[in-house]
Design an enzyme around this catalytic site. Sequence first.
Site, PDB file in Angstrom:
ATOM      1  N   ASP A 144     -19.454   5.974 -21.938  1.00 41.55           N
ATOM      2  CA  ASP A 144     -19.218   4.691 -22.614  1.00 41.55           C
ATOM      3  C   ASP A 144     -19.413   3.537 -21.628  1.00 41.55           C
ATOM      4  OD1 ASP A 144     -16.966   5.762 -21.237  1.00 41.55           O
ATOM      5  OD2 ASP A 144     -15.719   4.177 -22.082  1.00 41.55           O
ATOM      6  N   GLU A 145     -19.703   2.391 -22.197  1.00 38.82           N
ATOM      7  CA  GLU A 145     -19.712   1.133 -21.447  1.00 38.82           C
ATOM      8  C   GLU A 145     -20.462   1.222 -20.120  1.00 38.82           C
ATOM      9  OE1 GLU A 145     -15.800  -1.207 -22.816  1.00 38.82           O
ATOM     10  OE2 GLU A 145     -15.324   0.461 -21.480  1.00 38.82           O
ATOM     11  N   VAL A 146     -21.711   1.672 -20.192  1.00 37.16           N
ATOM     12  CA  VAL A 146     -22.513   1.747 -18.977  1.00 37.16           C
ATOM     13  C   VAL A 146     -23.577   0.660 -19.043  1.00 37.16           C
ATOM     14  CG1 VAL A 146     -23.677   3.307 -17.388  1.00 37.16           C
ATOM     15  CG2 VAL A 146     -22.267   4.246 -19.238  1.00 37.16           C
TER      16      VAL A 146
END
Lengths: 459, 459
Positions: free
Chosen positions: B273-275
Amino acid sequence: VLLEQQDGTVDLAGMRISAPDELGAEASLLGAALGLITAADGEITLSLDDELGPEAYALDVTAQGVAIVGGDAAGACWGAQTLRQLLPPATLAGEGGLVAPLVHVEDAPRFGWRGYMVDVARHFFTIEDLERQVEVAALHKVNRLHVHLTDDQGWRLEIPAWPRLTEVGGASEVDGGEGGWYTTEDWASLVAFAAARHVVVVPEIDLPGHAGAALAAYPELGASGEAVELSTSAVQSDAALSWEAEATPGFVSDVLAEVARQSPGAWLHVGADEVDEISEEDYASFVQLLRDEVVADGRTMVGWDEIGRVELEAPFLAQHWRDPDRALAAAEMGGTVIASPAEHTYLDLVYDGDADYGQVWAGAVNVEKAYAWDPTDEGLLEAEIAGVEGCLWTEYIDDVEKVDFMTWPRLAALAEVGWTAAADREWADFGERVSWDGARLEALGIGYYRSPELDWAEL
Amino acid sequence: VLLEQQDGTVDLAGMRISAPDELGAEASLLGAALGLITAADGEITLSLDDELGPEAYALDVTAQGVAIVGGDAAGACWGAQTLRQLLPPATLAGEGGLVAPLVHVEDAPRFGWRGYMVDVARHFFTIEDLERQVEVAALHKVNRLHVHLTDDQGWRLEIPAWPRLTEVGGASEVDGGEGGWYTTEDWASLVAFAAARHVVVVPEIDLPGHAGAALAAYPELGASGEAVELSTSAVQSDAALSWEAEATPGFVSDVLAEVARQSPGAWLHVGADEVDEISEEDYASFVQLLRDEVVADGRTMVGWDEIGRVELEAPFLAQHWRDPDRALAAAEMGGTVIASPAEHTYLDLVYDGDADYGQVWAGAVNVEKAYAWDPTDEGLLEAEIAGVEGCLWTEYIDDVEKVDFMTWPRLAALAEVGWTAAADREWADFGERVSWDGARLEALGIGYYRSPELDWAEL
């Protein structure tokens, strides 16, 4: 989800959680959450089977659990006692594991009467003292507790209509100790405690001899009508109820009816031993009266073997202690005999030459002597014998330690004489088994004589 | 007596004694003697019935006892948990009686995944803290414990081949506290504790972003190769593993294999997530590598809904937290979706305007908000949904009291969203039932938010 609720609730407390092997973990988790026992595999079941005889049982210990089948409730109880005997002795102290050997047992008693008598008249013992012995006696399948309640030195059971019997007659004992007596409530609790263990309490009111305590309380029952001092001597007095005394029949009737009321067992023991003070004719009248009163109370009379001298209508029981001819005479009249020959069953007699304690009038009774005899030895037929009883007279036994010492292991021997067929009994075999009994007694906190005849196992 | 002995023994400990009514007294006596439970009438039985589906159960409470039939062992376990819920709440504290209402219940879950996520990276929580929550979650039929084990602020699971992950990466937490980490033995004990309650532990190693702790331990995994300080900030760093770094593939392979070795459950959660720090192309390469490694480890990959952006071969699970389109895209590729939309399932969000605690980025989540929604609301088909999960992020949650407060009763609401068909769910009805849950939580020593939406029952 479908949820249907009915009126009412159920209490799960005490329920067992059972599950097949594959749900053992789930059952354990639920058991832990609810504080309930889980048994994924194995159960102890008790059940009845009419085809087994009275007091008979079958016991199966398998890897799956234990099945006890009784011919009646007593049989189931004896099966349970056998299971306890199969467990490590420490189990009896609530310690150690519950690991039992895998066995199949089929068992039934030879005789229906396997008794233990305690004399609480010469020295008083409390209800708790008696219950302590009942607990151990029942483990040995003893099923009668005969309590010798009255004698020259004391009257131990409350008879509300004759209050001085205990108030005066219960106030002392041999050597002048405090004595004591049982209220009707005390007695009821003993009766219930024993009944729960399938032990019937047999009350003995010793009449018309051995009656010093009754005469101390109510002199009008005696020939002279004069006040008598309560005896504190170990020796028998010459106190006897008078057949002529006006008060006697009412007293006998009242007392036996009251004792019967308090004692639901089928038997009333009326003593009737060692009465030399009154005529043979008066003695016969007394015994017949006692029998009639006991029958009127709906019970069967038991008397010591002296009653064999009197013409009596069966059924009655004669307790053979001294004279085999009197026992044979009783049997001839249709009575049945409780075998208590002093030289094998009297627990106040000395064990052997080394033991420093006990009476000697009928010789020493070591453990082998208590075991290696048979109730038929003196000519009685099997059918004429009710059973066997060990008798603990207490002229010189004044504390619980002495009760323990004199009773055990001899009562274990006598219990087996009463339970097991003569052909199945062998001293060497018994000696090996009874040696383990020492460890059991120790676990129960009961003293016993470590007779040199035996190699005693340790707890 | 006939006595046949076989080799072997049986341990009677824990066995129940059963007997018909007429032998109840004998059974009680034996039970007292052996310290065993007696249940003359009534039993709690667990059993299996293949015809019920997975996790399904039938529960019958009658005057005769309780029967729990599970479609599988988990179903039997859930039936047992329902039984616990039917008992007075105090029972959960080991107090009070075990009186249950008479009911017939047939029950089965709507979804197979009913999860609870705890972030132990931002703030560390001990195995005991987690087990405490598992115990309560399982009472609500939650069957997944998802542990967010790594992030910028901490690496919490020992990987023996990469010891600095915990030695360095486990040494702190948000706001610079002591942090901590689980040894392989710690983790195994949590896995076993949860498994016994039919809760599968789902370990999450968040890759390639949220990787600050990994880079602090092994800078060679990053683009610069330079040492990174372990973050103690609540805010996400820009630390990410570099697709170009030579060490990266071996690290990913080692770590996932080791985590799989330590975690017998079917799923490995790889975060993803959230890369934003790496290119879309590198991200796709990472996710495909992660999936391949997880498959090589014999597991199914779970990732946050960002993985819906990547071309992926099913089976895999996408955990929908933010973007419904990514969840729908994942489903289109054959993945299944764990429904964790933040506005209903994020347990770090504030309850309501009055509650003084919690994040607000996705709005308030009061109990009704946690309950009155459905995983199909955003267009997913029933078959595309694995289930529901409540997520407790811990940037601002630094003690067990806050974990309790934020988790309960919202997780109870989410558990029911996961278990019960939408047509059978109604907020008013749930509100009445969950008010009793407060008393249960209190009995278990678990705190909860007494939301003003509900009338809370007292223990």
